[in-house]
Design a protein around this motif. Structure first.
Motif, mmCIF file in Angstrom:
data_model
loop_
_atom_site.group_PDB
_atom_site.id
_atom_site.type_symbol
_atom_site.label_atom_id
_atom_site.label_comp_id
_atom_site.label_asym_id
_atom_site.label_seq_id
_atom_site.Cartn_x
_atom_site.Cartn_y
_atom_site.Cartn_z
ATOM 1 N N SER A 142 38.382 26.715 40.632
ATOM 2 C CA SER A 142 38.897 27.609 41.681
ATOM 3 C C SER A 142 37.783 28.147 42.574
ATOM 4 N N VAL A 199 36.048 29.261 46.127
ATOM 5 C CA VAL A 199 36.588 29.941 47.309
ATOM 6 C C VAL A 199 35.416 30.250 48.239
ATOM 7 N N ARG A 232 33.174 39.181 52.382
ATOM 8 C CA ARG A 232 34.238 38.446 51.674
ATOM 9 C C ARG A 232 33.734 38.298 50.231
ATOM 10 N N VAL A 240 34.053 37.566 46.048
ATOM 11 C CA VAL A 240 34.712 36.984 44.871
ATOM 12 C C VAL A 240 34.460 37.969 43.727
ATOM 13 N N GLU A 291 37.443 40.720 52.486
ATOM 14 C CA GLU A 291 38.400 39.933 51.686
ATOM 15 C C GLU A 291 38.013 40.107 50.213
ATOM 16 N N HIS A 330 38.727 38.123 46.601
ATOM 17 C CA HIS A 330 39.308 36.986 45.873
ATOM 18 C C HIS A 330 39.011 37.178 44.391
ATOM 19 N N ARG A 358 38.865 36.210 40.577
ATOM 20 C CA ARG A 358 38.782 35.017 39.735
ATOM 21 C C ARG A 358 38.649 35.489 38.281
ATOM 22 N N SER A 417 48.338 38.226 42.390
ATOM 23 C CA SER A 417 47.377 38.588 43.435
ATOM 24 C C SER A 417 47.923 39.743 44.276
ATOM 25 N N ASP A 423 43.334 39.194 48.031
ATOM 26 C CA ASP A 423 43.673 38.159 49.008
ATOM 27 C C ASP A 423 44.018 36.849 48.323
ATOM 28 N N SER A 424 43.408 36.610 47.175
ATOM 29 C CA SER A 424 43.809 35.473 46.338
ATOM 30 C C SER A 424 43.417 35.781 44.903
#
Ligand code: SF4
Length: 479
Positions: free
Chosen positions: A291, A293, A361, A363, A389, A391, A393, A426, A432-433
Motif C-alpha cells: 500500500s 502512497v 501530505r 503517511v 493530507e 493517509h 497505514r 478511513s 484521506d485514505s
C-alpha cells in the motif's frame, strides 16, 4: 465495571491489552531483586498489579502490590521487608478473566498437604468456569474469580491424587486455552506451556541461576544468557540447579499469537526463534509494498508504529520524521466523561510538531487499530496543525473478532473494521485514505508458517474449539 473508573491510557489504553508477565528464578542467593528487575523489564505486559512469591527454605511467602512494579515494591525494598529466599516467581498482571484488583493478582499461593504451591500464569483458560464449578462441588473454596486460581487448585488436586508428573499432565488434559506458567511446589519449580504455545515462555541462565521468563529481554537485562524457548506442551522441572524436561504434550498444530510480534512483546525479545524487531521491521516493508502512497513524509504513532513507519519509509525511499511528540511522563488517567476531556487527554500525551506536519501530505503509520477512536483523535490533531493530507497505514490486518486466549478484546461491537470497507474505516477516522496489511503480508513478515500462528481475531476462525465460534482446523492433543 464502572467505565468511568476504568484505567485509560489515551494512546495505548485503547489498544488490545496483554494479560501478564511471568518470571521464575531458581538460584543460590537472595532472588527478590532479580525478580523485581525482570518484572520491571516486562512492565509492558501488565501494569495493574505485581507480585512475587519466594520459598524461604521452609515455606513460600508472597508480596503483592498495586500499580507499577517500581512504585509498588519500592517502599518494601526501602524497609527491607521483601520476601527472602533464593527460589521464587513473579508476575505482572493485566486482567482478562476475573477481578481487576490486587486480590486477583499473581502469584497465587495455596498451602497443601504436599507443601506450599504458587503459580504465575500468562494466558486465559477458556474452560475455567466449568472446572471451578466442578471443584467447588468437591469442596474446594475460591477467593477470587480468576482462571489462575482455578488452574492452581486443579493442579494441586491432581498432584495430590497422582504425584507431580502425572498430576500436572492430568491438569493439562483438562485445561483448555492458553497458559504459559511458572509453578512452585515448595523448592521445586516447573515451567508449563500449553500445547499450542499461544503465549511465549523462554528459559535462560543468569550466572548459576536458572530463569524462566515470558520474554528473553528480561534475561538480557539481568545479564544472562538465553538457552531456549520452552516448547509448546513442554513441562520443565528445575531442581537443585538442574533443568529437565518432565514431559511434552503435543498438539496437532502450534498456535503462537501473532499479536506478540505485532504489538505486545518488546522489540528486543526473541520469541520462538524470531526477533520481534525484525518482524516489526518486515511488517513496515510489506505494508509499503502492498500500500504505497504519494506523500511528503512518513510519521509513526509513537511508540507502537515507530519501527514499522521507519521501514515503510525506507522501502519507499520517503522521508521519515517524528511528527508527534509523546509525553513519556503523562500518567495513566481515568476515562474522561466528555469528548473535550478525552481530547485533552490525547493532547497531554501526544502533540504534533508543527514544522513536520503543517502543509504536508502525511503517511501516518501505526501497528493496529481496534476501535478507531484514538486514531480519529490523532488524525483530528494533525489536521488542526495544518496537515494537508493524512493517509493512514496499518501494519497488521483488520481485527474483526474477539480473542479468547489472553488478550483483552472480548466483544465484536468494539471493532471498527468489522463489516466496514477500508474506505468506510478511513472515513470513520477522518483520513484521506487508509489501508491495512494483508494476512499473507503479516505471515511473511513474522517469518513463521501460517499453521504455527493463531490468527483468530483476524479471521474469526480459531485454532481450538470456542463455543459459538468457527474452528480453523480439527485439533487433537496427544497425551
Ligand atoms: S485471537 Fe488474536 S490476539 Fe488472541 S491469541 Fe489469537 S492472534 Fe492473539
Amino acid at each position: 465495571m464502572d467505565s468511568q473508573l476504568q484505567d485509560y491510557d489515551p494512546i495505548n489504553g485503547l489498544k488490545p491489552s496483554e494479560n501478564c508477565a511471568v518470571i521464575g528464578i531458581y538460584g543460590n542467593e537472595p532472588v527478590f531483586l532479580k525478580i523485581y528487575t525482570a518484572l520491571r523489564t516486562l512492565q509492558h505486559r501488565g501494569q495493574e498489579a505485581s507480585g512475587v512469591a519466594i520459598f524461604d527454605g521452609n515455606k513460600i511467602n508472597a508480596l503483592k502490590v498495586d500499580g507499577l512494579v517500581y512504585e509498588g515494591f519500592r517502599p518494601f525494598i526501602e524497609k527491607d521487608s521483601v520476601p527472602k529466599g533464593s527460589i521464587g516467581i513473579g508476575h505482572n498482571r493485566y486482567s482478562t478473566a476475573g477481578m481487576k484488583n490486587i486480590t486477583g493478582a499473581g502469584p497465587f499461593l495455596i498451602y497443601t498437604a504436599m507443601g506450599d504451591m504458587a503459580i504465575s500464569h500468562n494466558g486465559e483458560i477458556t474452560n475455567y468456569e466449568s472446572i471451578r464449578d466442578d471443584l467447588k462441588e468437591k469442596g474446594v473454596p475460591f477467593i477470587t474469580k480468576t482462571d489462575t486460581e482455578v488452574m492452581l487448585n486443579l493442579i494441586a488436586r491432581y498432584i495430590r491424587q497422582r504425584g507431580i508428573k502425572a498430576g500436572i499432565r492430568q491438569a493439562m488434559e483438562t485445561l483448555q486455552g492458553s497458559y504459559s506458567a511458572v509453578l512452585m511446589v515448595q523448592d521445586r519449580m516447573y515451567a508449563i506451556r500449553d500445547p499450542m504455545g499461544f503465549r511465549p515462555l523462554v528459559m535462560g541462565r543468569v550466572g548459576n541461576d536458572i530463569i524462566i521468563s515470558s520474554e528473553s529481554s528480561a534475561i538480557d537485562v539481568l545479564g544472562g544468557e538465553v538457552i531456549r524457548d520452552v516448547q509448546p506442551g513442554e513441562v520443565l522441572e528445575v531442581y537443585n540447579g538442574d533443568v529437565n524436561t518432565l514431559f511434552t504434550v503435543r498438539a496437532h498444530r502450534i498456535s503462537h499469537c501473532m499479536f506478540e510480534y505485532v504489538y505486545f512483546a518488546r522489540p528486543d525479545s526473541v520469541i520462538d526463534g524470531i526477533e520481534v524487531y525484525n518482524s516489526r521491521y518486515n511488517l513496515g516493508v510489506n505494508l509499503a509494498r502492498e500500500s504505497p502512497v504519494e506523500a511528503d513524509v512518513v510519521i509513526p504513532v509513537p511508540d507502537s508504529g515507530r519501527t514499522q513507519a521507519l521501514s515503510y519509509a525506507r522501502e519507499l525511499k520517503m522521508e521519515y520524521s517524528e511528527g508527534l511528540f509523546k509525553n513519556r511522563y503523562s500518567e495513566r488517567t481515568f476515562i474522561m466523561p466528555g469528548d473535550k476531556e478525552r481530547d485533552t487527554a490525547v493532547k497531554l500525551k501526544l502533540n504534533p510538531i508543527k514544522s513536520v506536519v503543517q502543509g504536508k501530505r502525511i503517511v501516518l503509520v501505526d501497528d493496529s487499530i481496534v476501535r478507531g477512536t484514538t486514531m480519529r483523535r490523532i488524525v483530528t490533531l494533525l489536521r488542526n496543525f495544518g496537515a494537508k493530507e493524512i493517509h493512514v497505514r496499518i501494519a497488521s490486518p483488520k481485527i474483526i473478532a474477539p480473542c479468547y486466549f489472553g488478550v483483552d478484546m472480548k466483544t465484536r461491537d468494539q471493532f471498527v473494521a468489522l463489516n466496514r470497507s477500508d474506505e468506510e474505516v478511513s472515513k470513520e477516522v477522518g483520513a484521506d485514505s487508509l489501508a491495512y496489511l494483508s494476512i499473507d503480508g503479516l505471515i511473511r513478515s513474522i517469518g513463521l508458517q501460517k499453521k504455527s500462528l493463531c490468527l483468530g481475531c483476524l479471521t474469526g476462525e480459531y485454532p481450538i474449539k470456542v463455543n459459538g465460534e468457527k474452528e480453523d482446523v480439527q485439533t487433537t492433543l496427544e497425551f
